[in-house]
Design a protein around this motif. Structure first.
Motif, PDB file in Angstrom:
ATOM      1  N   LEU A 183      52.380  21.682  30.332  1.00 16.15           N
ATOM      2  CA  LEU A 183      53.571  21.696  31.178  1.00 16.15           C
ATOM      3  C   LEU A 183      53.494  22.635  32.374  1.00 16.15           C
ATOM      4  O   LEU A 183      54.080  22.343  33.420  1.00 16.15           O
ATOM      5  CB  LEU A 183      54.814  22.015  30.330  1.00 16.15           C
ATOM      6  N   PRO A 184      52.812  23.813  32.319  1.00 10.88           N
ATOM      7  CA  PRO A 184      52.718  24.655  33.518  1.00 10.88           C
ATOM      8  C   PRO A 184      52.116  23.885  34.684  1.00 10.88           C
ATOM      9  O   PRO A 184      51.123  23.165  34.509  1.00 10.88           O
ATOM     10  CB  PRO A 184      51.808  25.806  33.079  1.00 10.88           C
ATOM     11  N   ARG A 185      52.700  24.048  35.862  1.00  6.60           N
ATOM     12  CA  ARG A 185      52.266  23.243  37.005  1.00  6.60           C
ATOM     13  C   ARG A 185      51.218  23.922  37.870  1.00  6.60           C
ATOM     14  O   ARG A 185      50.639  23.289  38.758  1.00  6.60           O
ATOM     15  CB  ARG A 185      53.486  22.862  37.849  1.00  6.60           C
ATOM     16  N   THR A 186      50.953  25.209  37.652  1.00  7.08           N
ATOM     17  CA  THR A 186      49.955  25.907  38.472  1.00  7.08           C
ATOM     18  C   THR A 186      48.750  26.300  37.620  1.00  7.08           C
ATOM     19  O   THR A 186      48.877  26.642  36.449  1.00  7.08           O
ATOM     20  CB  THR A 186      50.538  27.187  39.109  1.00  7.08           C
ATOM     21  N   LEU A 187      47.579  26.276  38.232  1.00  9.40           N
ATOM     22  CA  LEU A 187      46.367  26.696  37.542  1.00  9.40           C
ATOM     23  C   LEU A 187      46.356  28.198  37.321  1.00  9.40           C
ATOM     24  O   LEU A 187      45.635  28.701  36.461  1.00  9.40           O
ATOM     25  CB  LEU A 187      45.133  26.259  38.346  1.00  9.40           C
ATOM     26  N   HIS A 188      47.149  28.929  38.106  1.00 14.84           N
ATOM     27  CA  HIS A 188      47.300  30.369  37.902  1.00 14.84           C
ATOM     28  C   HIS A 188      47.758  30.642  36.473  1.00 14.84           C
ATOM     29  O   HIS A 188      47.260  31.555  35.802  1.00 14.84           O
ATOM     30  CB  HIS A 188      48.302  30.927  38.906  1.00 14.84           C
ATOM     31  N   HIS A 189      48.705  29.861  35.988  1.00 14.04           N
ATOM     32  CA  HIS A 189      49.197  30.030  34.626  1.00 14.04           C
ATOM     33  C   HIS A 189      48.185  29.508  33.601  1.00 14.04           C
ATOM     34  O   HIS A 189      48.011  30.106  32.536  1.00 14.04           O
ATOM     35  CB  HIS A 189      50.535  29.308  34.454  1.00 14.04           C
ATOM     36  N   GLY A 336      41.323  20.370  27.550  1.00  5.52           N
ATOM     37  CA  GLY A 336      42.095  19.156  27.809  1.00  5.52           C
ATOM     38  C   GLY A 336      43.242  19.416  28.763  1.00  5.52           C
ATOM     39  O   GLY A 336      43.538  18.591  29.637  1.00  5.52           O
ATOM     40  N   VAL A 337      43.878  20.575  28.624  1.00  7.46           N
ATOM     41  CA  VAL A 337      44.973  20.964  29.516  1.00  7.46           C
ATOM     42  C   VAL A 337      44.479  21.099  30.951  1.00  7.46           C
ATOM     43  O   VAL A 337      45.146  20.660  31.907  1.00  7.46           O
ATOM     44  CB  VAL A 337      45.606  22.291  29.039  1.00  7.46           C
ATOM     45  N   ILE A 338      43.307  21.708  31.146  1.00  4.40           N
ATOM     46  CA  ILE A 338      42.755  21.885  32.500  1.00  4.40           C
ATOM     47  C   ILE A 338      42.515  20.533  33.160  1.00  4.40           C
ATOM     48  O   ILE A 338      42.906  20.303  34.316  1.00  4.40           O
ATOM     49  CB  ILE A 338      41.453  22.707  32.438  1.00  4.40           C
ATOM     50  N   TYR A 339      41.875  19.621  32.436  1.00  7.39           N
ATOM     51  CA  TYR A 339      41.618  18.290  33.000  1.00  7.39           C
ATOM     52  C   TYR A 339      42.929  17.534  33.242  1.00  7.39           C
ATOM     53  O   TYR A 339      43.054  16.804  34.239  1.00  7.39           O
ATOM     54  CB  TYR A 339      40.709  17.485  32.068  1.00  7.39           C
ATOM     55  N   ALA A 340      43.900  17.713  32.350  1.00  7.68           N
ATOM     56  CA  ALA A 340      45.192  17.044  32.528  1.00  7.68           C
ATOM     57  C   ALA A 340      45.914  17.567  33.760  1.00  7.68           C
ATOM     58  O   ALA A 340      46.549  16.801  34.501  1.00  7.68           O
ATOM     59  CB  ALA A 340      46.053  17.242  31.279  1.00  7.68           C
ATOM     60  N   ASN A 341      45.828  18.878  34.008  1.00  8.81           N
ATOM     61  CA  ASN A 341      46.499  19.467  35.168  1.00  8.81           C
ATOM     62  C   ASN A 341      45.945  18.903  36.473  1.00  8.81           C
ATOM     63  O   ASN A 341      46.703  18.511  37.367  1.00  8.81           O
ATOM     64  CB  ASN A 341      46.336  20.988  35.131  1.00  8.81           C
ATOM     65  N   VAL A 342      44.611  18.859  36.568  1.00 11.96           N
ATOM     66  CA  VAL A 342      43.983  18.324  37.782  1.00 11.96           C
ATOM     67  C   VAL A 342      44.334  16.849  37.963  1.00 11.96           C
ATOM     68  O   VAL A 342      44.644  16.397  39.071  1.00 11.96           O
ATOM     69  CB  VAL A 342      42.454  18.521  37.720  1.00 11.96           C
ATOM     70  N   MET A 373      52.440  13.743  32.910  1.00 17.17           N
ATOM     71  CA  MET A 373      51.607  14.455  31.945  1.00 17.17           C
ATOM     72  C   MET A 373      51.620  13.745  30.585  1.00 17.17           C
ATOM     73  O   MET A 373      50.573  13.572  29.953  1.00 17.17           O
ATOM     74  CB  MET A 373      52.093  15.899  31.798  1.00 17.17           C
ATOM     75  N   ALA A 374      52.797  13.338  30.146  1.00 18.49           N
ATOM     76  CA  ALA A 374      52.886  12.627  28.868  1.00 18.49           C
ATOM     77  C   ALA A 374      52.109  11.313  28.931  1.00 18.49           C
ATOM     78  O   ALA A 374      51.400  10.944  27.978  1.00 18.49           O
ATOM     79  CB  ALA A 374      54.351  12.363  28.520  1.00 18.49           C
ATOM     80  N   GLY A 375      52.222  10.603  30.049  1.00 17.18           N
ATOM     81  CA  GLY A 375      51.503   9.347  30.204  1.00 17.18           C
ATOM     82  C   GLY A 375      49.997   9.522  30.141  1.00 17.18           C
ATOM     83  O   GLY A 375      49.284   8.719  29.512  1.00 17.18           O
ATOM     84  N   ILE A 376      49.489  10.586  30.766  1.00 22.89           N
ATOM     85  CA  ILE A 376      48.046  10.858  30.750  1.00 22.89           C
ATOM     86  C   ILE A 376      47.555  11.084  29.332  1.00 22.89           C
ATOM     87  O   ILE A 376      46.547  10.502  28.893  1.00 22.89           O
ATOM     88  CB  ILE A 376      47.733  12.090  31.634  1.00 22.89           C
ATOM     89  N   TRP A 377      48.271  11.915  28.579  1.00 28.06           N
ATOM     90  CA  TRP A 377      47.850  12.222  27.215  1.00 28.06           C
ATOM     91  C   TRP A 377      47.982  11.003  26.294  1.00 28.06           C
ATOM     92  O   TRP A 377      47.137  10.798  25.409  1.00 28.06           O
ATOM     93  CB  TRP A 377      48.648  13.398  26.658  1.00 28.06           C
TER      94      TRP A 377
END
Length: 476
Positions: A183-189, A336-342, A373-377
């Motif tokens: 759910l976080p929208r920035t890679l900083h988080h 998985g989260v990193i790839y999902a964010n990008v 995000m839900a759709g991707i997963w």
């Protein structure tokens, strides 16, 4: 020409429409004023993306790269032997550094690049076809990889619980955990999560090495349980009877680990000082050189021809297997989260464009982000359930996608950077020849490599395959 007509003509990372656009560059080709204008513009938004320091970017890189694929390298050595295996690893590492630096130089010349799709757009002469092609490959590559991580999460939970639930249930649990963590929208988080990811994978690797060293012999290998295939042994070159397809898939397994550049443009676009990316890259290169070669070599020394992918599966004592493999659940989900964010960012900004929702905490903005995000997963979950051998499909990814995102794109970008100046001096001439070799490597992976990956998949389908959405035990 009006602004509207210009944007409709070049909707992809259009430099000339950005605030403060100038052509000024510093001595290394960086468009400094344009870059500063982009950062200043981003910092006016409610949700700021360009906030990562080079240290946080280094953690993000390490979190992405210190992954389960490291534990598949002992198997690659068992197929190739010491000499071809180590040469492939070292050569892959050298080419990784050179192509990553070329990529960074190209992005500094075109600082509006936000992802690998923008990179392809500029590298191929502002080609819309290249942009859309890269976009398709970004989605396919990342969603399949997320699916692989869902499957791996289910394997970990199966192994730890002695298959206490249907594997599909474990996959759903992994998927839901991934959605929440994404759910976080920035890679900083996300970079904060990466610290724990790299640390947990490091613990898993260390425990594996200890357990492999203290146990009397491995239990399981692809050719049968110990000692079906004789005493543990290592060898310099492939054993007699090793097929070319097996060797090629072992090479693809190695190159897959060393080619993460599909994510790098997005990482750079969220740094507060993109000029500092080489510092982050140097940290990653040191970590990778140690972890990508030494643990696999030790694993091959103790497992020999019994090495599996991942190597945890060869351990003979159940407690050893569970104790080391348990830590893999953290990097499995976070990578998985990193790839999902990008992936989500690529889709999100195609939908939201330059509207206020794109960079603000609005109900619409967050609703669209969560839905994407839900759709991707969910799509990744479906792939994880219907594909019989994700390992073979990773070889397919390595051949079809890494050939472009690890080699071809950067050979073309190098030509764009230095065309007309390719052989001006010994140093430039050497680098030009290296990038010619990079292009040849990419074409080799795309040709014979892709053929070998497809042959492996055909072989899997010709034998018994796991049915879709199976409850079968997926423990290692």
């Amino acid at each position: 020409m009006s602004k509207e007509s210009k944007e409709s003509k070049e909707p992809y990372a259009d430099e000339t429409s950005a605030p403060g656009y100038v052509e000024a560059q510093d001595s290394d080709g960086t468009s400094v004023n344009t870059l500063n204008a982009l950062i200043a513009e981003d910092h006016k938004h409610e949700i700021k993306l360009r906030t990562m320091s080079w240290q946080k970017a280094a953690w993000l890189l390490a979190g992405d790269q210190v992954c389960l694929a490291i534990m598949a390298q002992s198997w690659s050595l068992s197929v190739l032997g010491w000499v071809p295996g180590i040469i492939t690893m070292v050569l892959s590492g050298i080419l990784f550094w050179i192509t990553s630096i070329t990529m960074h130089k190209f992005i500094m010349k075109h600082p509006h690049i936000k992802d690998i799709c923008d990179f392809g757009y500029y590298a191929f002469g502002k080609s819309r076809i290249a942009y859309e092609f890269a976009g398709f490959m970004l989605l396919a590559n990342n969603i399949l990889l997320i699916g692989f991580h869902i499957l791996t999460g289910a394997k970990v939970l199966n192994t730890l619980s002695d298959h206490s639930l249907c594997t599909v249930v474990f996959s759903v649990i992994a998927m839901l955990m991934g959605i929440v963590m994404s759910l976080p929208r920035t890679l900083h988080h996300v970079s904060f999560m990466s610290m724990f990811s790299a640390a947990c994978m490091g613990i898993a690797i260390l425990l594996f090495l200890i357990f492999a060293g203290i146990e009397d012999a491995p239990l399981y290998g692809y050719n049968g349980n110990y000692p079906t295939d004789g005493p543990v042994r290592t060898y310099a070159f492939p054993l007699p009877g090793t097929t070319w397809v097996a060797c090629m898939n072992a090479v693809l397994n190695i190159t897959f680990l060393w080619v993460p550049q599909i994510l790098f443009p997005t990482f750079i676009s969220e740094m507060e000082r993109p000029q500092d990316f080489p510092k982050s890259l140097a940290v990653l290169a040191i970590i990778s050189a140690i972890l990508f070669i030494i643990p696999p070599a030790i694993g091959f020394r103790y497992l020999g021809q019994y090495a599996t992918a991942p190597a945890f599966g060869s351990l003979g004592v159940t407690a050893y297997k569970k104790g080391s493999f348990a830590f893999v659940i953290v990097p499995t989900l976070i990578i998985g989260v990193i790839y999902a964010n990008v992936t989500a960012k690529f889709i999100y900004f195609r939908i939201m464009g330059k509207s206020r929702h794109a960079h603000s905490n609005t109900f619409t903005g967050w609703g669209v982000w969560i839905a994407i995000m839900a759709g991707i997963w969910v799509i990744a979950f479906i792939f994880a359930e219907v594909i019989p051998s994700m390992g073979d499909f990773l070889s397919l990814l390595g051949a079809a996608f890494d050939s472009f995102f690890g080699f071809i794109f950067f050979a073309v970008a190098y030509w764009q950077l230095y065309k007309g100046d390719l052989f001006s001096g010994a140093g430039r001439s050497i680098m030009t020849l290296i990038h010619v070799f990079v292009m040849l490597c990419g074409l080799f992976l795309l040709g014979p490599g892709l053929y070998a990956a497809v042959e492996a998949i055909i072989s899997d389908y010709s034998s018994s395959v796991t049915p879709a959405f199976s409850c079968a035990n997926a423990s290692i």
